[in-house]
Design an enzyme around this catalytic site. Structure first.
Site, PDB file in Angstrom:
ATOM      1  N   LYS A   1       6.417  -6.881 -11.092  1.00  0.00           N
ATOM      2  CA  LYS A   1       5.847  -5.697 -10.442  1.00  0.00           C
ATOM      3  C   LYS A   1       4.436  -5.433 -10.942  1.00  0.00           C
ATOM      4  CE  LYS A   1       6.091  -2.867 -14.180  1.00  0.00           C
ATOM      5  NZ  LYS A   1       4.953  -2.134 -14.802  1.00  0.00           N
TER       6      LYS A   1
ATOM      7  N   ASP B   1      11.814   0.874 -15.298  1.00  0.00           N
ATOM      8  CA  ASP B   1      11.370  -0.084 -14.283  1.00  0.00           C
ATOM      9  C   ASP B   1      12.528  -0.818 -13.621  1.00  0.00           C
ATOM     10  OD1 ASP B   1       8.819   0.633 -15.004  1.00  0.00           O
ATOM     11  OD2 ASP B   1       8.349  -1.259 -16.028  1.00  0.00           O
TER      12      ASP B   1
END
Length: 317
Positions: free
Chosen positions: A22, A155
């Site tokens: 990401k 996350d």
């Protein structure tokens, strides 16, 4: 062919799962809470540069780390994030489900995301482990997986779903973001690592009374329009100054990227990896070539987003 994310299969064969890395397209950081976490307002985007895990039932509980970024810093014991994720899922299900298939499971991690680079490689491992384990036990409710993901790290919850999303709190309160088209990034890695807790501690020193974290409206408008130029004008990362105070070369690499034509240099998470926004695939290729020759850059990796979240890709055997 890709197997559905929350399969109802009851296979005991090894299962292979992929999960994305990401970038935080925007990272606004507020003050620390009583628990020590910072209030965030962030926009995550999943990238097609990701991790692959193979879960092998009936093993000895071993963890094997291989691949491009296999590193001695990746733990091979119960502190490994993939192992922690599976242990949390066992604890969440064992009073009501047969979870014996998950005990002693071997985990093979093919690391394709840089370690401690701010791209969520360890979190991707945890997300992949949760999806693979859910497949092995015949499916798990979304809220159970989400709770286990958040218990591992903020996350992880995003990497279960992928795409593009706004995250608040620690980043675990997620809302999908309308995103048009494909965004092209060049991820410039460093030979050095930058521990996340150190960067946040330095942020606190530099910002004793931070403003509430927020996301500029221009970021969401640019994503909805698929406009990289508009995104470059709005996105930022509040941890940049703190990261640069540890590693001044981050600022030098950012400036080199701008000089090479990048629309935006953006610290990835807490760094030290830097994402450079490109206009299109050809522009990304040109940027990657120039950045690869830049002092302070270990590798220049092309990536695109948004990418899918963690998903089963193969049943082995």
């Amino acid at each position: 062919m890709t197997t559905p994310l929350r399969s109802r299969s009851t296979t005991r064969a090894p299962v292979k799962v992929q999960a994305p890395g990401k970038i935080n397209i925007h990272l606004g950081v507020g003050g620390a809470t009583a628990e020590g976490y910072h209030e965030l307002a962030t926009v995550f985007q999943a990238l097609n540069l990701g991790e692959t895990l193979t879960l092998i039932p009936g093993g000895t509980g071993s963890i094997i780390v291989q691949g491009r970024y296999a590193d001695s810093a990746v733990p091979a014991d119960e502190t490994n994030l993939a192992r922690r994720a599976i242990d949390l899922l066992i604890a969440a299900l064992e009073d009501e489900r047969d979870v014996d298939v998950l005990r002693g499971i071997d985990i093979v991690i093919d690391k394709q995301v840089p370690v401690a680079g701010g791209m969520g490689g360890g979190s991707a491992d945890a997300a992949a482990a949760l999806v693979g384990a859910a497949h092995l036990v015949g499916g798990v409710a979304e809220d159970v997986l989400h709770d286990c993901a958040v218990a591992v790290g903020a996350d992880v919850a995003f990497l279960l779903r992928g795409g593009t999303a706004v995250g608040h709190g620690r980043g675990e309160r997620l809302s999908p973001v309308l995103t048009r088209g494909t965004f092209h990034w060049v991820m410039a890695t460093s030979a050095r690592q930058l521990p996340t807790p150190d960067v946040y501690a330095r942020f606190d020193e530099l910002n004793p009374d931070p403003a509430p974290a927020e996301i500029p409206a221009g970021v969401l408008t640019a994503l909805a329009a698929g406009d990289p130029d508009a995104l470059a004008a709005s996105a930022a990362n509040d941890l940049t100054e703190a990261a640069v105070s540890f590693m001044p070369e981050i600022a030098e690499v950012m400036e080199a990227g701008r000089a090479a034509g990048a629309l935006l240099p953006l610290l990835s998470g807490s760094g030290p990896t830097i994402g450079f926004l490109a206009r299109d695939a050809r522009h990304a290729l040109d940027l990657a070539v120039l950045l690869q020759a830049t002092r302070g850059v270990n590798e220049a990796l092309r990536a695109t987003g948004p990418a899918p979240g963690a998903q089963v890709v193969d049943i082995v055997g």
